[in-house]
Scaffold this motif. Structure first.
Motif, PDB file in Angstrom:
ATOM      1  N   GLU A  76       0.884  -1.168   0.000  1.00  0.00           N
ATOM      2  CA  GLU A  76       0.000   0.000   0.000  1.00  0.00           C
ATOM      3  C   GLU A  76       0.917   1.211   0.000  1.00  0.00           C
ATOM      4  OE1 GLU A  76      -3.735   0.246   2.649  1.00  0.00           O
ATOM      5  OE2 GLU A  76      -2.058   1.020   3.834  1.00  0.00           O
ATOM      6  N   GLY A  78       1.825   4.579   1.216  1.00  0.00           N
ATOM      7  CA  GLY A  78       1.472   5.299   2.430  1.00  0.00           C
ATOM      8  C   GLY A  78       1.427   6.802   2.235  1.00  0.00           C
ATOM      9  N   GLU A  79       1.438   7.483   3.349  1.00  0.00           N
ATOM     10  CA  GLU A  79       1.389   8.942   3.337  1.00  0.00           C
ATOM     11  C   GLU A  79       2.703   9.535   2.849  1.00  0.00           C
ATOM     12  OE1 GLU A  79       0.184  10.542   7.099  1.00  0.00           O
ATOM     13  OE2 GLU A  79      -1.271   8.956   7.406  1.00  0.00           O
ATOM     14  N   GLY A  84       3.554   1.910   2.645  1.00  0.00           N
ATOM     15  CA  GLY A  84       2.671   1.563   3.756  1.00  0.00           C
ATOM     16  C   GLY A  84       2.815   0.089   4.102  1.00  0.00           C
ATOM     17  N   ARG A  85       1.717  -0.545   4.383  1.00  0.00           N
ATOM     18  CA  ARG A  85       1.757  -1.949   4.802  1.00  0.00           C
ATOM     19  C   ARG A  85       1.879  -2.880   3.594  1.00  0.00           C
ATOM     20  NH1 ARG A  85      -3.147  -4.650   4.201  1.00  0.00           N
ATOM     21  NH2 ARG A  85      -4.803  -3.315   3.426  1.00  0.00           N
ATOM     22  N   SER A 169       6.530  -0.045   8.724  1.00  0.00           N
ATOM     23  CA  SER A 169       6.622   1.247   8.061  1.00  0.00           C
ATOM     24  C   SER A 169       7.070   2.336   9.008  1.00  0.00           C
ATOM     25  CB  SER A 169       5.296   1.611   7.396  1.00  0.00           C
ATOM     26  OG  SER A 169       4.288   1.700   8.384  1.00  0.00           O
TER      27      SER A 169
END
Length: 170
Positions: A76, A78-79, A84-85, A169
């Motif tokens: 994923e 992320g920001e 992300g994960r 992360s």
């Protein structure tokens, strides 16, 4: 040797894959904070490609420093452009080998390069001393182990599996 580019800016070391093994068309990039892996002040930039509408991004390079992720894993985004994960594991592993300085009388890197060529295993080098190897099937690993066995036993080379720690992360 090309492969990984490391640049320090304002006390942060950025690790970038110059020639990812699955380089292709429309890629994205995301950063992995390496502090959770005991590498503070370091970030690794991974090459990604979108899997499908909202299904995540597939890793297209062999993670060199990040633990718990491998080529083909779906993550994923992320920001702020970070990884992300992990959504889905590819089933691949990463073997990393570090050769110490000075080189021993019998340098196993040429034998390792020949073994990598003969097995067809994808790999990325960081200079002449550090290699990350994509392992889709452990049954083909014997030539790799044999090529570096003497240096591992004499402690002039060291190896580790990237999945020896879980991905986080930060």
């Amino acid at each position: 040797m090309e492969g990984i580019l490391q640049v320090a800016i304002d006390g942060i070391t950025y690790v970038s894959h110059e020639d990812p093994v699955w380089r292709g068309g429309n890629h994205h990039m995301a950063m992995v904070d390496l502090a959770p892996f005991e590498l503070p002040e370091m970030l690794e930039q991974l090459w990604l490609r979108e899997v499908g509408e909202g299904r995540g991004y597939e890793i297209c390079c062999i993670p060199f420093y990040a633990y718990g992720v491998a080529l083909g894993d779906v993550i994923e985004n992320g920001e702020s452009g970070s990884v992300g994960r992990v959504i889905e594991k590819s089933g691949r592993r990463v073997l990393r080998i570090l050769f110490s300085e000075p080189h021993p009388v019998v340098d196993s890197r040429p034998a390792l390069r020949r073994a990598l060529d003969s097995t067809g295993l994808l790999n990325e080098w960081n200079g002449e001393r550090h290699v990350a190897i994509d392992v889709p099937d452990e049954s083909v690993m014997q030539p790799i182990y044999d090529s570096v066995r003497n240096e591992i036993e004499s402690a002039t080379a060291f190896w580790e599996w990237s999945d020896s720690k879980h991905y986080t992360s930060g």
